[in-house]
Design a protein around this motif. Structure first.
Motif, mmCIF file in Angstrom:
data_model
loop_
_atom_site.group_PDB
_atom_site.id
_atom_site.type_symbol
_atom_site.label_atom_id
_atom_site.label_comp_id
_atom_site.label_asym_id
_atom_site.label_seq_id
_atom_site.Cartn_x
_atom_site.Cartn_y
_atom_site.Cartn_z
ATOM 1 N N PHE B 164 0.842 -1.208 0.000
ATOM 2 C CA PHE B 164 0.000 0.000 0.000
ATOM 3 C C PHE B 164 0.877 1.258 0.000
ATOM 4 O O PHE B 164 0.662 2.180 -0.773
ATOM 5 C CB PHE B 164 -0.924 -0.004 1.235
ATOM 6 C CG PHE B 164 -2.331 -0.429 0.905
ATOM 7 C CD1 PHE B 164 -2.564 -1.647 0.284
ATOM 8 C CD2 PHE B 164 -3.421 0.376 1.210
ATOM 9 C CE1 PHE B 164 -3.854 -2.049 -0.030
ATOM 10 C CE2 PHE B 164 -4.715 -0.009 0.891
ATOM 11 C CZ PHE B 164 -4.932 -1.226 0.273
ATOM 12 N N ARG B 165 1.879 1.265 0.895
ATOM 13 C CA ARG B 165 2.749 2.451 0.987
ATOM 14 C C ARG B 165 3.533 2.637 -0.319
ATOM 15 O O ARG B 165 3.694 3.752 -0.801
ATOM 16 C CB ARG B 165 3.704 2.312 2.173
ATOM 17 C CG ARG B 165 3.026 2.659 3.509
ATOM 18 C CD ARG B 165 4.016 2.737 4.647
ATOM 19 N NE ARG B 165 4.380 1.421 5.115
ATOM 20 C CZ ARG B 165 3.741 0.775 6.103
ATOM 21 N NH1 ARG B 165 2.728 1.344 6.734
ATOM 22 N NH2 ARG B 165 4.109 -0.422 6.468
ATOM 23 N N GLU B 166 4.001 1.526 -0.889
ATOM 24 C CA GLU B 166 4.767 1.596 -2.141
ATOM 25 C C GLU B 166 3.918 2.197 -3.259
ATOM 26 O O GLU B 166 4.433 2.881 -4.143
ATOM 27 C CB GLU B 166 5.203 0.167 -2.511
ATOM 28 C CG GLU B 166 6.362 0.090 -3.485
ATOM 29 C CD GLU B 166 6.681 -1.365 -3.843
ATOM 30 O OE1 GLU B 166 6.477 -2.263 -2.981
ATOM 31 O OE2 GLU B 166 7.113 -1.600 -4.976
ATOM 32 N N ALA B 167 2.590 1.948 -3.190
ATOM 33 C CA ALA B 167 1.695 2.477 -4.226
ATOM 34 C C ALA B 167 1.156 3.858 -3.859
ATOM 35 O O ALA B 167 0.295 4.405 -4.559
ATOM 36 C CB ALA B 167 0.531 1.505 -4.415
ATOM 37 N N GLY B 168 1.649 4.426 -2.771
ATOM 38 C CA GLY B 168 1.188 5.748 -2.350
ATOM 39 C C GLY B 168 -0.154 5.728 -1.656
ATOM 40 O O GLY B 168 -0.857 6.750 -1.611
ATOM 41 N N LEU B 169 -0.546 4.587 -1.125
ATOM 42 C CA LEU B 169 -1.847 4.470 -0.438
ATOM 43 C C LEU B 169 -1.629 4.423 1.070
ATOM 44 O O LEU B 169 -0.536 4.117 1.531
ATOM 45 C CB LEU B 169 -2.558 3.185 -0.880
ATOM 46 C CG LEU B 169 -2.822 3.043 -2.379
ATOM 47 C CD1 LEU B 169 -3.167 1.594 -2.726
ATOM 48 C CD2 LEU B 169 -3.952 3.974 -2.819
ATOM 49 N N ASP B 170 -2.695 4.705 1.809
ATOM 50 C CA ASP B 170 -2.598 4.719 3.273
ATOM 51 C C ASP B 170 -3.169 3.403 3.824
ATOM 52 O O ASP B 170 -4.381 3.194 3.784
ATOM 53 C CB ASP B 170 -3.385 5.917 3.828
ATOM 54 C CG ASP B 170 -3.355 5.938 5.360
ATOM 55 O OD1 ASP B 170 -2.566 5.148 5.956
ATOM 56 O OD2 ASP B 170 -4.110 6.734 5.951
ATOM 57 N N PRO B 171 -2.321 2.523 4.333
ATOM 58 C CA PRO B 171 -2.830 1.240 4.841
ATOM 59 C C PRO B 171 -3.713 1.393 6.071
ATOM 60 O O PRO B 171 -4.478 0.488 6.402
ATOM 61 C CB PRO B 171 -1.560 0.458 5.176
ATOM 62 C CG PRO B 171 -0.485 1.461 5.329
ATOM 63 C CD PRO B 171 -0.850 2.623 4.477
ATOM 64 N N LYS B 172 -3.593 2.534 6.761
ATOM 65 C CA LYS B 172 -4.448 2.743 7.936
ATOM 66 C C LYS B 172 -5.850 3.197 7.524
ATOM 67 O O LYS B 172 -6.746 3.318 8.345
ATOM 68 C CB LYS B 172 -3.824 3.805 8.864
ATOM 69 C CG LYS B 172 -2.473 3.386 9.432
ATOM 70 C CD LYS B 172 -2.622 2.233 10.412
ATOM 71 C CE LYS B 172 -1.261 1.719 10.874
ATOM 72 N NZ LYS B 172 -1.341 0.374 11.469
ATOM 73 N N ASN B 173 -5.991 3.513 6.243
ATOM 74 C CA ASN B 173 -7.296 3.911 5.720
ATOM 75 C C ASN B 173 -7.638 3.001 4.528
ATOM 76 O O ASN B 173 -7.663 3.446 3.389
ATOM 77 C CB ASN B 173 -7.248 5.384 5.300
ATOM 78 C CG ASN B 173 -8.614 5.889 4.888
ATOM 79 O OD1 ASN B 173 -9.638 5.341 5.291
ATOM 80 N ND2 ASN B 173 -8.629 6.892 4.027
ATOM 81 N N PRO B 174 -7.882 1.738 4.817
ATOM 82 C CA PRO B 174 -8.074 0.773 3.724
ATOM 83 C C PRO B 174 -9.384 1.011 2.973
ATOM 84 O O PRO B 174 -10.283 1.680 3.495
ATOM 85 C CB PRO B 174 -8.104 -0.576 4.460
ATOM 86 C CG PRO B 174 -8.551 -0.255 5.843
ATOM 87 C CD PRO B 174 -8.057 1.134 6.148
ATOM 88 N N PRO B 175 -9.499 0.468 1.762
ATOM 89 C CA PRO B 175 -10.733 0.666 0.981
ATOM 90 C C PRO B 175 -11.961 0.142 1.727
ATOM 91 O O PRO B 175 -11.910 -0.953 2.299
ATOM 92 C CB PRO B 175 -10.486 -0.183 -0.278
ATOM 93 C CG PRO B 175 -9.022 -0.373 -0.353
ATOM 94 C CD PRO B 175 -8.508 -0.336 1.036
ATOM 95 N N LYS B 176 -13.007 0.949 1.700
ATOM 96 C CA LYS B 176 -14.234 0.528 2.391
ATOM 97 C C LYS B 176 -15.321 0.111 1.410
ATOM 98 O O LYS B 176 -16.265 -0.566 1.785
ATOM 99 C CB LYS B 176 -14.747 1.683 3.269
ATOM 100 C CG LYS B 176 -13.824 1.982 4.451
ATOM 101 C CD LYS B 176 -14.328 3.130 5.294
ATOM 102 C CE LYS B 176 -13.357 3.448 6.428
ATOM 103 N NZ LYS B 176 -11.999 3.846 5.955
ATOM 104 N N THR B 177 -15.201 0.598 0.177
ATOM 105 C CA THR B 177 -16.198 0.235 -0.839
ATOM 106 C C THR B 177 -15.485 -0.432 -2.018
ATOM 107 O O THR B 177 -14.252 -0.338 -2.150
ATOM 108 C CB THR B 177 -16.936 1.477 -1.363
ATOM 109 O OG1 THR B 177 -15.970 2.317 -2.017
ATOM 110 C CG2 THR B 177 -17.594 2.257 -0.238
#
Lengths: 272, 433
Positions: B164-177
């Motif tokens: 997630f971090r490598e892709a610039g995403l926040d793992p603490k805010n995972p996808p909800k939908t």
């Protein structure tokens, strides 16, 4: 050597090396994975960076592996022996005796080879239960004590045995028992050895019948033990490979002892 | 292997039809003399914690009930039904069996499993106190409890925080939908050399409960009565959504047979699968990558409908004394003590939520393992997985699963693939009524 024949040699050897690698690499990977720690299980390195015996230790504590190996060895050896014995008797009768319906019997035996064990498994199980053979090695061996494959292999081997030798023995007043054991069997040693190895391996790999017949894990066989590391929740690759390595050692050992006869037989009969 | 299992199951099923027992006797009030009962369990057929924990519970039970001896019999989950069938045919009547939920209706209709309301009456009601409200529903057929939910879990989203971090995403805010899953999956696919998302719904490893969770979360259902509806609009739309994920590149193009291994190897960003594998992933991730767990994604604002994987306990004994002994074991295996052991050691969900906050039972473990929280939260919306009726129930389920797989991974119109399979599978379903 001409350029063309050299190219053929190189191509042949190249193909053979490729086939050897295809056969050896999975075995190598099994052994190497058995020595990998959990963190390296999916590593593509040829050797583990931190080799460990923890997978073997886990296998030996999680399941009664040594007991299972012993059970499997006894069951596989008894099955192989029984198949050779019944195969020899049947093959001798079918090749040396002329009796009405002999060909029909041989055809029926050949046809029975096409019936999957799963079809007869439940009737076998009901019968074994009634005979009180649950949880016994006898129960494991009995349904496989006679095999169509063994009969057909030995019939073919005996058919190629010179009739004149058998006739000469008869003229010397040798009975059927003596002809079989003192004349035919010693000359069929390669075929019997290869059949023995194949029957042993087949019995060693047996899974469904022991799964059904054996109710206690300590009375079970090694294939059931291997399955215990494979679940719907995933496979425990390290222990599974360690258990598979241990399970393949006896078969490997048997092949080492009998490899000369097995190769002879394969060369002569093209048996695979 | 699957063919051989199917063959063996089929042969045993034919033999069983002639032997289906119709006798009913009243369960004994108590145990007054030594009795031995058999307990068939697939947890006993796996090495390590599953076997050790189950054996530990059996030993605890026998220590508490010295007159009852339990004979444990293990068989893998995909073969335990064949084992039970064979033993019934052979006259080795199993007393208690742990079977997967897909066998629920078959166990009730053909194996002669006892309806617990008829057998235990008020005792069942008393035992059910403190269970998850919909817990008993998981094992009900036509309003009666034939299977007492035992080891089960729901689908959760496992997340590789490093990817997630490598892709610039926040793992603490995972996808909800599902829309956010698509976005995150595409980001992983574009910015890393790893895979985006995979649902453990397809492939040789049973994932029907994941598929049904996705379908039901969109308001769909796979059957109504004995009429198949998996190709109808809300259900088919859910599958079409997965196809859209695949077409977008967010969906991982991996071998469905090795989805768990791909995630455990640290190559998959998001994996929707049973929480029962959580302990395995925690172990696999140790020192390799950071693991996060989130609730399953929803279709916009619609509440999710997590269905259950796992198993229920079926009482098969016809002997009144053995029925009592088996019922006592059933109660013990679904008690507070048992669920504390099962959840903390194996990783299944507790059917009794009151133990979660009880310091005597699961609270210390839950405090130390916060990753179970999304799963516990999902229990409030637990929706029973739908089993199929009739002798062809496994074939019908396989046809549905194969069609969903082809609809997502194939090139044809997903609606047409599902419609075609539904027409074919309907012919194998029993008539309503």
């Amino acid at each position: 050597m001409t350029t063309r024949s050299r190219a053929t040699t190189v191509a042949t050897h190249g193909a053979m090396i490729l086939l050897v690698l295809t056969a050896v690499v999975p075995v190598y990977w099994m052994i190497v994975t058995a020595f990998r720690p959990e963190i390296e299980i999916f590593s593509l390195r040829l050797l583990p960076q931190q080799p460990t015996l923890e997978n073997f230790a886990f296998v030996l504590t999680a399941i009664p592996m040594l007991k299972m190996l012993g059970n499997t060895f006894v069951m596989a050896a008894a099955t192989a022996l029984a198949q050779i014995l019944t195969g020899l008797f049947a093959a001798y009768a079918l090749t040396c005796w002329r009796f009405p319906g002999g060909k029909v019997v041989q055809s029926l035996i050949a046809l029975s080879w096409l019936v999957p064990f799963q079809v007869t498994m439940i009737p076998n199980y009901v019968l074994s239960t009634k005979l009180g053979l649950l949880n016994t090695t006898t129960g494991l061996v009995l349904p496989n004590a006679a095999a169509a494959f063994a009969v057909l292999v030995l019939v073919n081997a005996m058919k190629s045995f010179p009739r004149q030798v058998i006739e000469a023995a008869r003229m010397d007043d040798a009975g059927h028992w003596r002809i079989l054991w003192e004349i035919i069997v010693p000359n069929l040693r390669p075929a019997i050895a290869s059949l023995g190895v194949l029957a042993f391996i087949s019995a060693w790999n047996e899974y469904f019948w022991p799964l059904l017949l054996i109710r206690k894990i300590e009375d079970s066989v090694v294939q059931i033990g291997l399955q215990m590391f494979m679940t719907q929740e995933g496979n425990q690759w390290g222990p599974l490979m360690a258990a598979a390595t241990l399970a393949s050692l006896p078969v490997f050992g048997l092949y080492l002892v009998l490899h000369r006869q097995v190769i002879d037989s394969f060369m002569k009969s093209g048996l695979k | 292997m699957l063919r051989r299992t199917f063959l063996a199951t089929g042969v045993a099923a034919v033999a069983l039809t002639a032997l289906a027992p119709a006798l009913r006797a009243e369960m004994a009030a108590g145990i007054t003399a030594p009795v031995t009962i058999s307990f068939y369990s697939y947890n006993l057929a796996s090495a390590g914690l599953n076997n050790d924990t189950t054996m530990g519970l059996i030993n605890d039970f026998m220590a508490e009930n010295p007159l009852i001896k339990v004979e444990p019999i293990g068989a893998p989950s995909n073969e335990i039904l064949s084992r039970v069938q064979a033993d019934i045919v052979a006259g080795q009547e199993p007393d208690l069996a742990q079977l997967v939920f897909r066998d629920l209706i078959y166990a009730a209709d053909d194996l002669g499993a006892e309806a617990l309301e008829d057998l235990a009456g008020d005792e069942l009601a008393a035992h059910a106190e403190g269970m998850v409200p919909s817990g008993l529903d998981l094992g009900r057929v036509d309003g009666k409890t034939y299977g007492l939910a035992y080891t089960f879990s729901t689908p959760v989203m496992f997340i590789n925080a490093d990817i997630f971090r490598e892709a610039g995403l926040d793992p603490k805010n995972p996808p909800k939908t599902w829309a956010e899953v698509k976005e995150a999956g595409m980001a992983i696919q574009q910015k890393t050399d790893k895979y985006g998302f995979f649902p453990g719904a397809f492939g040789p490893i049973d994932g029907t409960f994941v598929y049904q969770s996705i379908v039901m979360s969109n308001g769909g259902i796979v059957r109504e009565g004995n009429t198949l509806t998996f190709a109808d609009q809300p259900a088919a739309d859910a599958v079409a959504m997965l196809r859209d994920l695949r077409d977008s590149g967010a969906y991982a193009e991996i071998d469905p047979a090795s989805h768990m291994d791909t995630f455990a190897a640290g190559k998959l960003g998001m994996f929707l699968f049973t929480s029962a594998v959580q302990n395995r992933f925690i172990k696999a991730a140790d020192g390799k990558f950071e693991l996060e767990v989130a609730a399953m994604p929803s279709f916009g604002d619609k509440p999710t409908a997590p269905t259950n994987s796992g198993s229920a306990l079926f009482l098969l004994s016809k002997d009144p004394v053995k029925q009592r002994a088996a019922w006592e074991l059933m109660k013990f295996l679904t008690s507070k003590h048992a669920y504390t052991q099962i959840t903390s050691k194996i990783g299944y969900l507790p059917l009794r939520l009151d133990i979660v906050d009880d310091p005597q039972y699961l609270k210390p473990w839950v405090d130390a393992h916060p990753m179970i929280q999304p799963n516990l939260e999902q229990l409030t919306r637990l929706t029973p997985n739908m089993a199929f009726a009739g002798p062809n129930y496994r074939q019908v389920e396989n046809m549905m699963k194969d069609a969903a797989t082809e609809a997502v991974l194939g090139d044809e119109d997903p609606y047409e693939v599902l419609r075609r399979a539904q027409v074919q599978a309907q012919a194998l379903m029993p008539a309503d009524g």
